[in-house]
Design a protein around this motif. Structure first.
Motif, PDB file in Angstrom:
ATOM      1  N   ALA A  61      51.748  39.312  26.817  1.00 42.42           N
ATOM      2  CA  ALA A  61      51.638  38.631  28.107  1.00 42.42           C
ATOM      3  C   ALA A  61      50.175  38.394  28.482  1.00 42.42           C
ATOM      4  N   LEU A  62      49.319  39.374  28.229  1.00 42.67           N
ATOM      5  CA  LEU A  62      47.910  39.223  28.585  1.00 42.67           C
ATOM      6  C   LEU A  62      47.250  38.110  27.781  1.00 42.67           C
ATOM      7  N   ALA A  63      47.604  37.973  26.522  1.00 45.75           N
ATOM      8  CA  ALA A  63      47.032  36.909  25.695  1.00 45.75           C
ATOM      9  C   ALA A  63      47.423  35.530  26.231  1.00 45.75           C
ATOM     10  N   VAL A  64      48.691  35.383  26.591  1.00 45.93           N
ATOM     11  CA  VAL A  64      49.150  34.106  27.139  1.00 45.93           C
ATOM     12  C   VAL A  64      48.506  33.851  28.504  1.00 45.93           C
ATOM     13  N   ALA A  65      48.446  34.890  29.329  1.00 39.73           N
ATOM     14  CA  ALA A  65      47.874  34.742  30.668  1.00 39.73           C
ATOM     15  C   ALA A  65      46.399  34.378  30.608  1.00 39.73           C
ATOM     16  N   ARG A  66      45.687  34.982  29.682  1.00 41.29           N
ATOM     17  CA  ARG A  66      44.273  34.661  29.545  1.00 41.29           C
ATOM     18  C   ARG A  66      44.079  33.186  29.206  1.00 41.29           C
ATOM     19  N   ALA A  67      44.806  32.693  28.235  1.00 41.24           N
ATOM     20  CA  ALA A  67      44.678  31.290  27.846  1.00 41.24           C
ATOM     21  C   ALA A  67      45.041  30.361  29.002  1.00 41.24           C
ATOM     22  N   VAL A 131      42.459  37.490  35.808  1.00 40.16           N
ATOM     23  CA  VAL A 131      43.691  38.171  35.405  1.00 40.16           C
ATOM     24  C   VAL A 131      43.349  39.622  35.105  1.00 40.16           C
ATOM     25  N   PHE A 132      44.090  40.518  35.728  1.00 40.92           N
ATOM     26  CA  PHE A 132      43.984  41.951  35.443  1.00 40.92           C
ATOM     27  C   PHE A 132      45.234  42.405  34.696  1.00 40.92           C
ATOM     28  N   GLY A 133      45.049  43.214  33.667  1.00 40.33           N
ATOM     29  CA  GLY A 133      46.162  43.821  32.957  1.00 40.33           C
ATOM     30  C   GLY A 133      46.200  45.316  33.168  1.00 40.33           C
ATOM     31  N   LEU A 151      45.497  37.432  39.467  1.00 39.07           N
ATOM     32  CA  LEU A 151      46.828  37.860  39.030  1.00 39.07           C
ATOM     33  C   LEU A 151      46.767  39.290  38.527  1.00 39.07           C
ATOM     34  N   SER A 152      47.733  40.106  38.935  1.00 40.75           N
ATOM     35  CA  SER A 152      47.883  41.476  38.444  1.00 40.75           C
ATOM     36  C   SER A 152      49.121  41.545  37.555  1.00 40.75           C
ATOM     37  N   VAL A 153      48.939  42.035  36.328  1.00 39.66           N
ATOM     38  CA  VAL A 153      50.053  42.174  35.388  1.00 39.66           C
ATOM     39  C   VAL A 153      50.401  43.656  35.270  1.00 39.66           C
ATOM     40  N   LEU A 154      51.661  43.986  35.554  1.00 42.72           N
ATOM     41  CA  LEU A 154      52.159  45.360  35.512  1.00 42.72           C
ATOM     42  C   LEU A 154      53.259  45.464  34.463  1.00 42.72           C
TER      43      LEU A 154
END
Length: 241
Positions: A61-67, A131-133, A151-154
Motif C-alpha cells: 500500500a505504501l508503494a502505491v500511495a507514494r507513487a 503520506v505517513f505509513g 494521509l495516514s496509513v494504518l
C-alpha cells in the motif's frame, strides 16, 4: 443562536476512515484513496485521511500511495499542470506543518512529502503532498483533523479490528469501504459510525443525506433531508375525539 433559541445545524470536522478490504482491487483502491484524500489540497471535511489496510499488505500500500501522491503536482492555480493549489491561509499552513512534524516526532514512517514547501516553490501556502505509513491509532496524525494534503496509513489484522479502528474517533462525518464484493462492503458499511458511508468511490450524490455523527455535527444536508431542519412539528392531541 442560544440567546434566541435558533435551531442550529452544524457540519463540522472529520477524520474519515477508508477501509480497504482484502478483496478490493488493491492498487486501484489505494491510488483512488490517495487522490480522494489530497483533493482540494486536503481541505475537505469528508476527506478519507485514515487509510486502513491489511497488515500483510502494508508495504504494498505504501508503494502505491507514494507513487500516487508524487504524481499530484503542486503549484499556482493558473498553471494548467497544477493538480493541487495552496491551502487557504498562513494559519492553516502553520497548523499542517505542526502536525506533519508531530507525525515524525511520534515515530510514523514518512513515505513521501514532509515539512516545508515543495522544492520548486519558494513562497505561498503550498504544502507537500505527504503520506505517513505505520501510523498507530493513538498518534496525533491519526486523531486530529489536519485539513491538508496528509494521509495516514494504518494496519489492521482482521475485519473486526478494522471496524473498531474506523469507529475509534470523536468524529463521524464520513467513512469509506473498498471491496469487489458489494455484499461484503455493505455489511461493513452498516457497522461504521458515520453519517455517510461511500462504497467503492461513487460519484457525489446530492440525493443522499450528508452530515455527521458525534463531534462531526448534527442535522443533514441535501434532498428532502435538508428541509427537515427548517420545519416545526405540531401535535394536536384529541383531534380525533
Amino acid at each position: 443562536a442560544a440567546d434566541t433559541v435558533k435551531r442550529v445545524a452544524q457540519e463540522l470536522g472529520g477524520k474519515s476512515p477508508n477501509i480497504i478490504l482484502p478483496d478490493a482491487d488493491f492498487a486501484a483502491a489505494v491510488r483512488l484513496g490517495v487522490e480522494a484524500c489530497l483533493g482540494n489540497s486536503g481541505q475537505s471535511c469528508d476527506a478519507p485521511t485514515r487509510m486502513l489496510v491489511p497488515a500483510d499488505r502494508h508495504e504494498e500500500a505504501l508503494a502505491v500511495a507514494r507513487a500516487a501522491a508524487e504524481s499530484q503536482r503542486v503549484g499556482p492555480p493558473q498553471d494548467e499542470a497544477t493538480v493541487l493549489g495552496p491551502v487557504v491561509s498562513q494559519a492553516q499552513f502553520d497548523k499542517i506543518q505542526r502536525l506533519i512534524v508531530a507525525g515524525l516526532a511520534e515515530g510514523a514512517t514518512l513515505v513521501t512529502g514532509g515539512p516545508g514547501r515543495p522544492e520548486h516553490l519558494n513562497r505561498g501556502y503550498y504544502v507537500r503532498p505527504t503520506v505517513f505509513g505505520h501510523v498507530r491509532p493513538e498518534m496525533t496524525i491519526a486523531r486530529e483533523e489536519i485539513f491538508g494534503p496528509v494521509l495516514s496509513v494504518l494496519s489492521y489484522r482482521d475485519e473486526e479490528e478494522a471496524i473498531a479502528m474506523a469507529n475509534d474517533t470523536v468524529y463521524g462525518l464520513a467513512a469509506y469501504v473498498q471491496s469487489t464484493d458489494l455484499a461484503h462492503a455493505r455489511r461493513v458499511a452498516k457497522r461504521l459510525q458515520a453519517g455517510q458511508v461511500q462504497i467503492n468511490y461513487p460519484d457525489w450524490d446530492t440525493h443522499a443525506p450528508f452530515g455527521g455523527y458525534k463531534q462531526s455535527g448534527n442535522g443533514r444536508e441535501y434532498a428532502d433531508f435538508g428541509i427537515h431542519d427548517f420545519l416545526e412539528i405540531k401535535g394536536i392531541v384529541g383531534y380525533g375525539a
